[in-house]
Each structure stands twice: as C-alpha cells, then as structure tokens.
Design a protein around this motif. Structure first.
Motif, short mmCIF file in Angstrom:
data_model
loop_
_atom_site.label_atom_id
_atom_site.label_comp_id
_atom_site.label_asym_id
_atom_site.label_seq_id
_atom_site.Cartn_x
_atom_site.Cartn_y
_atom_site.Cartn_z
N GLY A 28 -22.58 -25.98 -4.74
CA GLY A 28 -22.00 -27.21 -4.23
C GLY A 28 -21.65 -28.17 -5.36
O GLY A 28 -21.09 -27.77 -6.37
N GLY A 75 -19.14 -25.63 -7.15
CA GLY A 75 -18.48 -24.84 -6.10
C GLY A 75 -18.17 -23.43 -6.54
O GLY A 75 -17.05 -22.95 -6.35
N MET A 109 -15.87 -23.42 -3.27
CA MET A 109 -15.81 -24.72 -2.59
C MET A 109 -15.00 -25.70 -3.42
O MET A 109 -15.48 -26.28 -4.39
CB MET A 109 -17.24 -25.23 -2.39
N ALA A 131 -15.91 -29.53 -4.07
CA ALA A 131 -17.06 -29.88 -4.88
C ALA A 131 -16.66 -30.84 -6.00
O ALA A 131 -15.52 -30.84 -6.46
CB ALA A 131 -17.69 -28.63 -5.47
#
Lengths: 267, 226
Positions: B138, B153, B157, B160
């Motif tokens: 994250g 990430g 992701m 992030a």
C-alpha cells in the motif's frame, strides 16, 4: 575478563589497520594489556605497521589448526613491556582457512588474559568479515569523509546491528582534511553522524606523519606531538570510559567549546 | 427421486451467470455443468464472445479446480470466464487480505543493502539511507529522511502514495511507474514534508504533503472526529 573490539569499515583503504595499530598502542600506553589480532588472512599488514614483521614464527592459521599453542604465535612488542601482543594473520592461505566458531573460541581464550582484544577486520563483507566479528562484543566502524566510504560504512553498520552479540557500533571519522571540510568540498562531521546515526567515538585528522611512521613500523600514537597521535590517544581514553572532548578542527575559530556545543545540537 | 438442478444458468445484461449448487459433490457438479453446456450448444459462427460469471455459493475450490471449471466453460463454446466468486476463502487468504489493509509501523534505519517489505501500508519511524529499499503493498509514510528507494503499491495499486518528512530519494516507484532523482540535489532546497503520487498523465510527481487530502481522500481510515 577482557573486551573484544572489532575494527571494521566495509570499504578498503580507509585506515582500519592504522586505527587498530594505533588504538592498540594507545591502550598499551595507558597500561592495559592488549592483544591485536590480524584477521586479514592472505593480505596481512598489521605486523608491518607495528614493525613486527620479522619476528613472526607462527600465525593465526597455525593456532586454529593446532600446530602451535596461542602463546607461541603471539608476537610481543618490546616497546611496551608485556602490554602489547600481536597475533599475526597467515600470508599463505586465504580467508576460508578459519571459520567463525574457531575465531570465537580463540578470542574467548584470549579474553581470559588480556584487557582488550583489538580485531583488525579485512575489507569486504564476506568470510573474512564474518570471522572478524564472530568473537567481538564491541565494534568500531572507520570511515573517511567520502560518499563511497560512508555508503559502505552504512552497509556494515546494518550488518553489525543484526549481530546480537555485538553492542551498537561506534564511529571513527578518519583522514579529515580541514581545508576541504570548511570549504564544503568534503562531507562534514555532522552530515556523516546524522546520516549514519551512530555514536561518534573520535575524529582523526589527515596527517602526513601517519604514513611516514607506519612505513617505519612505528605507530604514530607513540609520537606525542602529532595531531593524529592525540586523536588516537583520545579515542583510547574514550574506550576506557573517560569523557574527552572532540579535537578542534584546524586553526579556525571553532574551538573545542563550540564543537561540544555543536555536539549537543546548540547552534 | 427428483433430480435437483446443480447448475442454473441465468442470462443478464452483461452475459451469463452460472449459479452452482454448493450442496453436491464437485464431481457431480462438473458432470452436470458439462452436460448443460452441451445441451445448449448452438454453434453460431462469429457470434460475439459472452462473458460468464461463476458463483460458487458456499463452496471452496482450490486453484486447480477453478482452473478446471474455467477450462470446461471455455472449451465448450464461445464463452469467456469473467470471474469466479465464492462466499468462502481459506484462513490464509483471509489473513492475507487483512494484512494488505493493515498499517505496519516499524522504527528502524533501513541502511544500504537492506530491504524492508510489508504487505500493507508502511509507517517507518526512521530513515531510508542510500542503497536501502522499502517496499509496501500500500502506501509508504516515512517519519524521517527518504534517501534510498521506495516502492509503494508493489502489487499494482496505482493510488498508493509515498510521503516523507525529508524527501531526497534516489528512486521512487509506485505500482509500475518509476521516477529517478535528479542527478544533484541542491543543498539549499530542503524537500521537507513532501509526498509522491501518480498524476493524471501517469507520471510520478512530488508535491506538498497537504495536497493528499484532496487527491487521495481514501487514505483516511477514521470517519468524523472533528
């Protein structure tokens, strides 16, 4: 029961051997019983710096392989009556001739008889480094005010912090050139200590006399008039637990007092 | 004995949904699925691909079994399997899922050659020195100086962010984006309290911390409170 201190740096050529020789000398001058161990098997030179090269009969590898007793291999430095001994490294084998368990056993045995065991570590982070740190419970990291040396010091501190038997390492900044540091061409002491965030135990000025005396086999710490010598003696006193202020850098107006102030973060 | 239907096919706007009974054995299920799909087999050349959702109910399938079902559906006709959903997951998966949403707080200095990796968000109280690397599934928050590499990430992701008290990294990575530091940092610039995120043009940009409030409100975990 003595104390085993490993002198290491990661990068080569920053002054591990010179530091080992001079700290050993300075501690011996303070009346402590000191044993220096050269773990740079295959590339030994602590004996040369101490001027003991031609007295070597047995070496570290002979001891761990049982060809001789420890006291037979120890070379006595006659300048300090019974206070300074050297266990030289072998020049003919390589680092794999010794393993960490053997080193630990050896250092533990020496700790019974000596106040301080100073272990000179080879450059690098391989077998030689692992042997050198195996028996130590304290560590001193030597660096110079260069980015590459500081980077390697950072790496070695990371590795030392993982060794549970070793106390948090202390830092020596070696070869400080006064004019370059004040002009900003060199990393300054604050930069290095905040970056590495470990305790500083001493700074040593760059001094031509260091090279001259080590070529003659006389550690600079024997000569009380040189700046580097005083620096090494101060570090030895700090190892013994005295609080000694840092040396002032050069002839500039930053005196000892402002240096201490700087140390405590008072601007 | 009346045979119950283990496979129910429903048509929706987005394609087909297969509801699979969770009370029968896997073998029975497989057989019936195969049968049902063959009965309804209408070979229409160049017919558009239809997406299929498979709902397993309270049945747990291993990865191999899932693959088997997918293969079965794909093989039979011009169908593509969208996703397989189940109400059950293993404990392991549940733990992983939870970890991904956790914040891992660590106080340490990540030194040259060291790698610190966490599955969720990382809260590091300390520095990342040059040559050191921090990775997080994250966001990455650093209370200290970031001088090494940070990769937020890591599993893709893109929302992030990387935030640091002192932001002088050698490299920043968010999901699959990469940003290298300038060759020289100007000593006068302080780079304090900054954050990095992927902007609309797919580049990593560095900005003041305060912009995050508007750009990534999803970082908030607590509702209300003021």
């Amino acid at each position: 029961m003595g104390e085993a201190i490993v002198i290491t740096s990661g990068k080569g050529g920053v002054g591990k051997t010179t530091t080992s020789a001079n700290l050993g000398t300075a501690l011996a001058l303070q009346g402590k019983k000191v044993c220096l161990i050269d773990t740079d098997i295959g590339l030994r030179n602590l004996d040369v710096v101490l001027g003991l090269e031609n007295r070597i009969i047995y070496d570290l590898v002979d001891v761990v392989e049982g060809r001789c007793k420890i006291h037979q291999a120890l070379v006595k430095d006659k300048r300090f009556d019974d206070n300074l001994f050297l266990l030289p490294a072998a020049q003919t084998s390589d680092k794999s001739a010794v393993n960490p368990e053997q080193m630990k056993k050896l250092v533990d045995e020496l700790k019974q008889e000596y106040d301080y065991i100073i272990i000179d570590c080879p450059a690098g982070i391989e077998q030689g480094y692992k042997n050198a740190v195996a028996g130590a419970e304290k560590a001193i990291v030597v660096t110079t005010p260069e980015v590459s040396a500081v980077r390697d010091a950072d790496r070695i501190i990371g590795l030392l912090e993982k060794e549970e038997h070793i106390d948090p390492p202390k830092l020596i900044i070696n070869r400080i050139r006064n004019h370059m540091m004040s002009s900003g061409d060199m990393l300054d002491i604050d930069d290095i200590t905040t970056h590495l965030s470990i305790d500083l135990i001493g700074i040593v000025m760059d001094d031509d006399e260091v090279i001259r005396s080590s070529n003659q086999g006389e550690p600079i710490a024997l000569n009380p008039n040189s700046k580097a010598s005083i620096a090494y003696r101060n570090i030895a006193r700090r190892i013994l637990g005295e609080s000694v202020p840092l040396q002032a850098i050069g002839e500039s107006k930053t005196g000892v007092f402002s240096k201490i102030k700087k140390l405590f973060g008072v601007k | 004995m009346k045979k119950t239907h283990n496979v129910m096919i429903k048509g929706t706007k987005d394609g087909l949904t297969l509801h699979l009974n969770d009370q029968c054995s896997y073998l029975e299920l497989k057989e019936e699925l195969e049968e049902k799909l063959s009965i309804h087999h209408i070979e229409v050349e160049e017919s558009p691909l239809i997406s299929v959702k498979i709902q397993l109910g309270n049945r747990y399938l291993t990865a191999e079994q899932e693959e088997e079902l997918k293969e079965l559906v794909r093989h039979k006709r011009n169908l593509v399997v969208g996703d397989i959903t189940s109400n059950v997951i293993t404990k392991e998966e549940a733990n992983k899922l939870q970890e991904v949403n956790d914040i891992f707080s660590i106080t340490s200095i990540v030194r040259s050659g060291q790698i610190l990796e966490v599955p969720g968000d990382l809260l590091l109280v300390g520095d990342v020195n040059p040559g050191g690397t921090v990775l997080a599934g994250g966001n990455i928050f650093i209370l200290g100086a970031l001088k090494g590499i940070a990769h937020a990430g890591v599993n893709g992701m893109r929302e992030a962010v990387i935030a640091a008290s002192v932001m002088i990294p050698s490299q920043l990575r968010i999901a699959d984006c990469l940003n290298r530091a300038p060759d020289h940092y100007n000593k006068e610039d302080h780079h304090e309290m900054e954050c990095a995120y992927i902007d609309d043009s797919n580049h990593i940009v560095i900005d003041r911390l305060q912009v995050l409030k508007h750009l990534r409100p999803n970082i908030n975990r607590v509702k209300g409170g003021y």
